[in-house]
Design an enzyme around this catalytic site. Structure first.
Site, PDB file in Angstrom:
ATOM      1  N   GLU A 164      -2.429  36.608 -32.588  1.00 43.08           N
ATOM      2  CA  GLU A 164      -1.295  35.706 -32.741  1.00 43.08           C
ATOM      3  C   GLU A 164      -1.063  35.439 -34.231  1.00 43.08           C
ATOM      4  OE1 GLU A 164       1.687  33.006 -32.634  1.00 43.08           O
ATOM      5  OE2 GLU A 164      -0.214  32.420 -33.538  1.00 43.08           O
ATOM      6  N   LEU A 168      -5.500  24.300 -36.610  1.00 46.22           N
ATOM      7  CA  LEU A 168      -5.009  24.828 -35.341  1.00 46.22           C
ATOM      8  C   LEU A 168      -6.092  24.607 -34.279  1.00 46.22           C
ATOM      9  CD1 LEU A 168      -3.399  28.242 -36.435  1.00 46.22           C
ATOM     10  CD2 LEU A 168      -2.266  26.044 -36.081  1.00 46.22           C
TER      11      LEU A 168
HETATM   12  N1  LIG Z   1       0.734  25.860 -34.337  1.00 42.20           N
HETATM   13  C1  LIG Z   1       1.560  26.052 -35.345  1.00 42.20           C
HETATM   14  O1  LIG Z   1       2.401  26.957 -35.296  1.00 42.20           O
HETATM   15  C2  LIG Z   1       1.496  25.173 -36.552  1.00 42.20           C
HETATM   16  C3  LIG Z   1       2.366  25.384 -37.628  1.00 42.20           C
HETATM   17  C4  LIG Z   1       2.292  24.524 -38.725  1.00 42.20           C
HETATM   18  C5  LIG Z   1       1.382  23.497 -38.743  1.00 42.20           C
HETATM   19  N2  LIG Z   1       0.545  23.327 -37.687  1.00 42.20           N
HETATM   20  C6  LIG Z   1      -0.407  22.205 -37.655  1.00 42.20           C
HETATM   21  O2  LIG Z   1       0.353  21.016 -37.786  1.00 42.20           O
HETATM   22  C7  LIG Z   1      -0.374  20.042 -38.561  1.00 42.20           C
HETATM   23  C8  LIG Z   1       0.401  19.689 -39.835  1.00 42.20           C
HETATM   24  O3  LIG Z   1       1.733  19.342 -39.513  1.00 42.20           O
HETATM   25  P1  LIG Z   1       2.324  17.863 -39.702  1.00 42.20           P
HETATM   26  O4  LIG Z   1       3.493  17.759 -38.786  1.00 42.20           O
HETATM   27  O5  LIG Z   1       1.210  16.855 -39.548  1.00 42.20           O
HETATM   28  O6  LIG Z   1       2.753  17.821 -41.224  1.00 42.20           O
HETATM   29  P2  LIG Z   1       3.800  18.716 -42.101  1.00 42.20           P
HETATM   30  O7  LIG Z   1       5.147  18.701 -41.467  1.00 42.20           O
HETATM   31  O8  LIG Z   1       3.215  20.000 -42.456  1.00 42.20           O
HETATM   32  O9  LIG Z   1       3.824  17.852 -43.433  1.00 42.20           O
HETATM   33  C9  LIG Z   1       4.343  16.541 -43.430  1.00 42.20           C
HETATM   34  C10 LIG Z   1       4.654  16.196 -44.871  1.00 42.20           C
HETATM   35  O10 LIG Z   1       5.748  17.003 -45.315  1.00 42.20           O
HETATM   36  C11 LIG Z   1       6.584  16.241 -46.172  1.00 42.20           C
HETATM   37  N3  LIG Z   1       7.888  16.064 -45.525  1.00 42.20           N
HETATM   38  C12 LIG Z   1       8.156  15.974 -44.201  1.00 42.20           C
HETATM   39  N4  LIG Z   1       9.484  15.828 -43.984  1.00 42.20           N
HETATM   40  C13 LIG Z   1      10.068  15.829 -45.220  1.00 42.20           C
HETATM   41  C14 LIG Z   1      11.392  15.717 -45.670  1.00 42.20           C
HETATM   42  N5  LIG Z   1      12.418  15.566 -44.818  1.00 42.20           N
HETATM   43  N6  LIG Z   1      11.628  15.765 -46.991  1.00 42.20           N
HETATM   44  C15 LIG Z   1      10.613  15.921 -47.865  1.00 42.20           C
HETATM   45  N7  LIG Z   1       9.321  16.026 -47.508  1.00 42.20           N
HETATM   46  C16 LIG Z   1       9.055  15.979 -46.195  1.00 42.20           C
HETATM   47  C17 LIG Z   1       5.859  14.906 -46.400  1.00 42.20           C
HETATM   48  O11 LIG Z   1       4.967  15.159 -47.479  1.00 42.20           O
HETATM   49  P3  LIG Z   1       4.465  13.989 -48.485  1.00 42.20           P
HETATM   50  O12 LIG Z   1       3.584  13.117 -47.643  1.00 42.20           O
HETATM   51  O13 LIG Z   1       3.704  14.744 -49.525  1.00 42.20           O
HETATM   52  O14 LIG Z   1       5.692  13.294 -48.998  1.00 42.20           O
HETATM   53  C18 LIG Z   1       5.084  14.758 -45.089  1.00 42.20           C
HETATM   54  O15 LIG Z   1       3.963  13.888 -45.193  1.00 42.20           O
HETATM   55  C19 LIG Z   1      -1.719  20.693 -38.840  1.00 42.20           C
HETATM   56  O16 LIG Z   1      -2.642  20.359 -37.811  1.00 42.20           O
HETATM   57  C20 LIG Z   1      -1.394  22.183 -38.788  1.00 42.20           C
HETATM   58  O17 LIG Z   1      -2.548  22.961 -38.497  1.00 42.20           O
HETATM   59  C21 LIG Z   1       0.585  24.135 -36.607  1.00 42.20           C
END
Ligand SMILES: NC(=O)c1ccc[n+]([C@@H]2O[C@H](COP(=O)([O-])OP(=O)(O)OC[C@H]3O[C@@H](n4cnc5c(N)ncnc54)[C@H](OP(=O)(O)O)[C@@H]3O)[C@@H](O)[C@H]2O)c1
Length: 185
Positions: free
Chosen positions: A31, A24
């Site tokens: 929050e 984050l």
């Molecule tokens: N501010 C907030 O509220 C908040 C909330 C959450 C996260 N975050 C931040 O967001 C970042 C991470 O999020 P991100 O968007 O990069 O990744 P993510 O959505 O957490 O993970 C992506 C992974 O999820 C799996 N995936 C995605 N869509 C899929 C589907 N339709 N079916 C099956 N598996 C699926 C895949 O895993 P595989 O590669 O293993 O196949 C993909 O590589 C971090 O920086 C975190 O700190 C912030």
């Protein structure tokens, strides 16, 4: 159709950024406490909530907080077998949102379902017929981000007031933010 309602919960800054370098971009204790309360609270002690997240979000949670306590943790990945062998017992690994919903349907003790990110998981949940509300913390500042909350279609999602959600501006240090709730019509 399944009765499971998907609630999204996210914190986003002015440019809709939600993450940078696997973490984050801000540190907001109150929050974070709001996130924990919203995703954990249930109407009776026999019940529990589920949180659905992408594999990268799972990877981003520090070991000492993982799995998120007092919640059923469901992780989405395309590498189900490989991840299953790495996660602690009790963590559910699924290949799709529909499989997550199927699992939740099989657990009558699950009260609410929270989709906790990241980007593609939020997108899939917003497009899903079972999508209910988006609990979005709107941070009144811009941060450098590499991960973003998807566009909210304002024709479909309308700002609503919820009794238990404070409407007033929240301030932590030099950062202010609002707790907003959008409901799909
Ligand atoms: N501010 C907030 O509220 C908040 C909330 C959450 C996260 N975050 C931040 O967001 C970042 C991470 O999020 P991100 O968007 O990069 O990744 P993510 O959505 O957490 O993970 C992506 C992974 O999820 C799996 N995936 C995605 N869509 C899929 C589907 N339709 N079916 C099956 N598996 C699926 C895949 O895993 P595989 O590669 O293993 O196949 C993909 O590589 C971090 O920086 C975190 O700190 C912030």
């Amino acid at each position: 159709m399944s009765k499971v309602k998907l609630n999204l919960i996210a914190a986003a800054c002015e440019n809709m950024g939600i993450g940078a370098n696997g973490t984050l971009p801000w540190r907001l204790k109150k929050e974070m406490a709001y996130f924990t309360t919203m995703t954990t609270k249930v109407s009776s002690p026999e019940r529990v909530n589920a949180v659905i997240m992408g594999r990268i979000t799972w990877d981003c949670i520090p070991d000492k907080y993982r799995p998120l306590s007092n919640r059923v943790n469901i992780v989405m990945t395309q590498q189900v077998e490989s991840l299953k062998s790495k996660v602690p017992e009790g963590v559910i690994v699924v290949p799709s949102l529909d499989e997550a919903i199927k699992y939740i349907d099989s657990r009558p003790d699950i009260e609410s379902t929270w989709v906790i990110g990241g980007s593609s998981i939020y997108q899939a949940a917003m497009e899903h017929p079972n999508c209910g509300k988006i609990y979005l913390t709107e941070i009144q500042k811009s941060f450098d981000c590499d991960t973003f909350f998807p566009n909210i279609d304002k024709q479909q999602f309308h700002l609503v007031n919820e009794e238990e959600i404070p409407e007033e501006r929240q301030v932590e240090g030099d950062i202010s933010y609002f707790f907003r709730v959008y409901k799909r019509l």
